[in-house]
Design a protein around this motif. Sequence first.
Motif, PDB file in Angstrom:
ATOM      1  N   PRO A 174       0.821  -1.215   0.000  1.00 59.29           N
ATOM      2  CA  PRO A 174       0.000   0.000   0.000  1.00 59.29           C
ATOM      3  C   PRO A 174       0.856   1.266   0.000  1.00 59.29           C
ATOM      4  O   PRO A 174       1.981   1.281   0.516  1.00 59.29           O
ATOM      5  N   ALA A 175       0.323   2.353  -0.562  1.00 57.14           N
ATOM      6  CA  ALA A 175       1.054   3.613  -0.653  1.00 57.14           C
ATOM      7  C   ALA A 175       1.459   4.131   0.718  1.00 57.14           C
ATOM      8  O   ALA A 175       2.574   4.637   0.901  1.00 57.14           O
ATOM      9  N   GLU A 176       0.557   3.993   1.709  1.00 56.54           N
ATOM     10  CA  GLU A 176       0.883   4.505   3.039  1.00 56.54           C
ATOM     11  C   GLU A 176       2.020   3.711   3.679  1.00 56.54           C
ATOM     12  O   GLU A 176       2.823   4.255   4.439  1.00 56.54           O
ATOM     13  N   THR A 177       2.107   2.425   3.361  1.00 56.13           N
ATOM     14  CA  THR A 177       3.201   1.612   3.878  1.00 56.13           C
ATOM     15  C   THR A 177       4.518   1.994   3.226  1.00 56.13           C
ATOM     16  O   THR A 177       5.555   2.088   3.884  1.00 56.13           O
ATOM     17  N   LEU A 178       4.484   2.226   1.923  1.00 52.91           N
ATOM     18  CA  LEU A 178       5.691   2.649   1.215  1.00 52.91           C
ATOM     19  C   LEU A 178       6.183   3.996   1.737  1.00 52.91           C
ATOM     20  O   LEU A 178       7.390   4.204   1.903  1.00 52.91           O
ATOM     21  N   ALA A 179       5.265   4.907   2.007  1.00 56.78           N
ATOM     22  CA  ALA A 179       5.653   6.213   2.538  1.00 56.78           C
ATOM     23  C   ALA A 179       6.289   6.072   3.918  1.00 56.78           C
ATOM     24  O   ALA A 179       7.313   6.700   4.221  1.00 56.78           O
ATOM     25  N   ALA A 180       5.688   5.234   4.778  1.00 55.45           N
ATOM     26  CA  ALA A 180       6.247   5.019   6.107  1.00 55.45           C
ATOM     27  C   ALA A 180       7.603   4.321   6.029  1.00 55.45           C
ATOM     28  O   ALA A 180       8.531   4.630   6.775  1.00 55.45           O
ATOM     29  N   MET A 181       7.734   3.375   5.085  1.00 60.57           N
ATOM     30  CA  MET A 181       8.973   2.623   4.936  1.00 60.57           C
ATOM     31  C   MET A 181      10.114   3.524   4.453  1.00 60.57           C
ATOM     32  O   MET A 181      11.230   3.471   4.997  1.00 60.57           O
ATOM     33  N   THR A 182       9.841   4.331   3.424  1.00 61.10           N
ATOM     34  CA  THR A 182      10.892   5.201   2.909  1.00 61.10           C
ATOM     35  C   THR A 182      11.270   6.266   3.934  1.00 61.10           C
ATOM     36  O   THR A 182      12.443   6.634   4.049  1.00 61.10           O
ATOM     37  N   GLY A 183      10.280   6.731   4.702  1.00 57.27           N
ATOM     38  CA  GLY A 183      10.585   7.698   5.760  1.00 57.27           C
ATOM     39  C   GLY A 183      11.455   7.100   6.839  1.00 57.27           C
ATOM     40  O   GLY A 183      12.418   7.727   7.309  1.00 57.27           O
ATOM     41  N   ALA A 184      11.149   5.867   7.238  1.00 54.78           N
ATOM     42  CA  ALA A 184      11.942   5.189   8.264  1.00 54.78           C
ATOM     43  C   ALA A 184      13.351   4.905   7.764  1.00 54.78           C
ATOM     44  O   ALA A 184      14.330   5.011   8.516  1.00 54.78           O
ATOM     45  N   ALA A 185      13.467   4.540   6.493  1.00 52.96           N
ATOM     46  CA  ALA A 185      14.788   4.273   5.915  1.00 52.96           C
ATOM     47  C   ALA A 185      15.629   5.542   5.897  1.00 52.96           C
ATOM     48  O   ALA A 185      16.823   5.521   6.221  1.00 52.96           O
TER      49      ALA A 185
END
Length: 315
Positions: free
Chosen positions: A145-156
């Motif tokens: 999901p887009a929200e997961t990708l956003a959270a993942m890239t932010g955490a990275a």
Amino acid sequence: MTGKTILVMGGAHVDRRGRIAGETAPGASNPGAWFVEAGGGAFNAARNLARLGHRVRLVSPRGGDADGDIVAAAAEAAGVEDTPFTFLDRATPSYTAIIERDGNLVIALADMELYRLFSPRRLQQRAMREAMQAAGLILTDANLPAETLAAMTGAARTAGVPIAGIAISPAKVVRFRESLSALAFLFMNEAEARTLTGEAPDNPADWPKALRAIGLGAGVVTRGGRGVIAFDERDAALVVPPDIPALGDVTGAGDSLASGFLSAWTGGSAIGEALRHGVAAAAITVRSPLAVAEEMSQAALADALSLVPEAEILS
């Protein structure tokens, strides 16, 4: 095994392809044959990276069914550390396609509902936070999901770990829109790049400019058998793939290009040389009937690399 672990979080499912043996008869029973294998953009790249000698850990949702066993067996065979989120009462994601004798798609059904359960909350678990912080590279794809990708890239970005993405399809690549500036690289074809930019440049060498304009700092654009373009914040390069006399199946070619590119890039190669490694890895895959060639290795990559021309550095 070399270097830090590459943490892969994304699609890992089962692909079923049914090929009709004769002329297609709509609305009727058609003789043919089924081919079943593990698939998913991130998972294909993960298995290639493991066969190229990297430590790879996979995190992906999975059902408690026979399809889940197929994915687990494929991970083990490739040497990937498999740590799924397992939902015993759910079906493992799958892609089922009916293909005509000449290779054209008749119809396909993608059952990817389980990926919706890979929510941003999963990334907040202590084990996931520690895995991300310890990784040398994170690889994901637009199956999530887009929200997961956003959270993942932010955490990275917070952890200082580079993260790369695989576009998957024109319909799914838009899930990366909010994350473009945080990606180390995004791997896509021209149709996917066009979906992001809303246009296609007359000169393919202008793809870097068009994609930088929407916030993507670095990426790779494949163009079938034509020149492949890679760019980062400073440079851009083009490599023309070699002719492949014995073409097996193009399924997985883009995923293997991503793995070959990232394998070289994490080893310190400049963008042009990394792109040559990606093109060589893709050449190995398209000669195979499988989405992930069993013969993929550093030795095979070196042989394929000898056939790949030098990169053209674009102004």
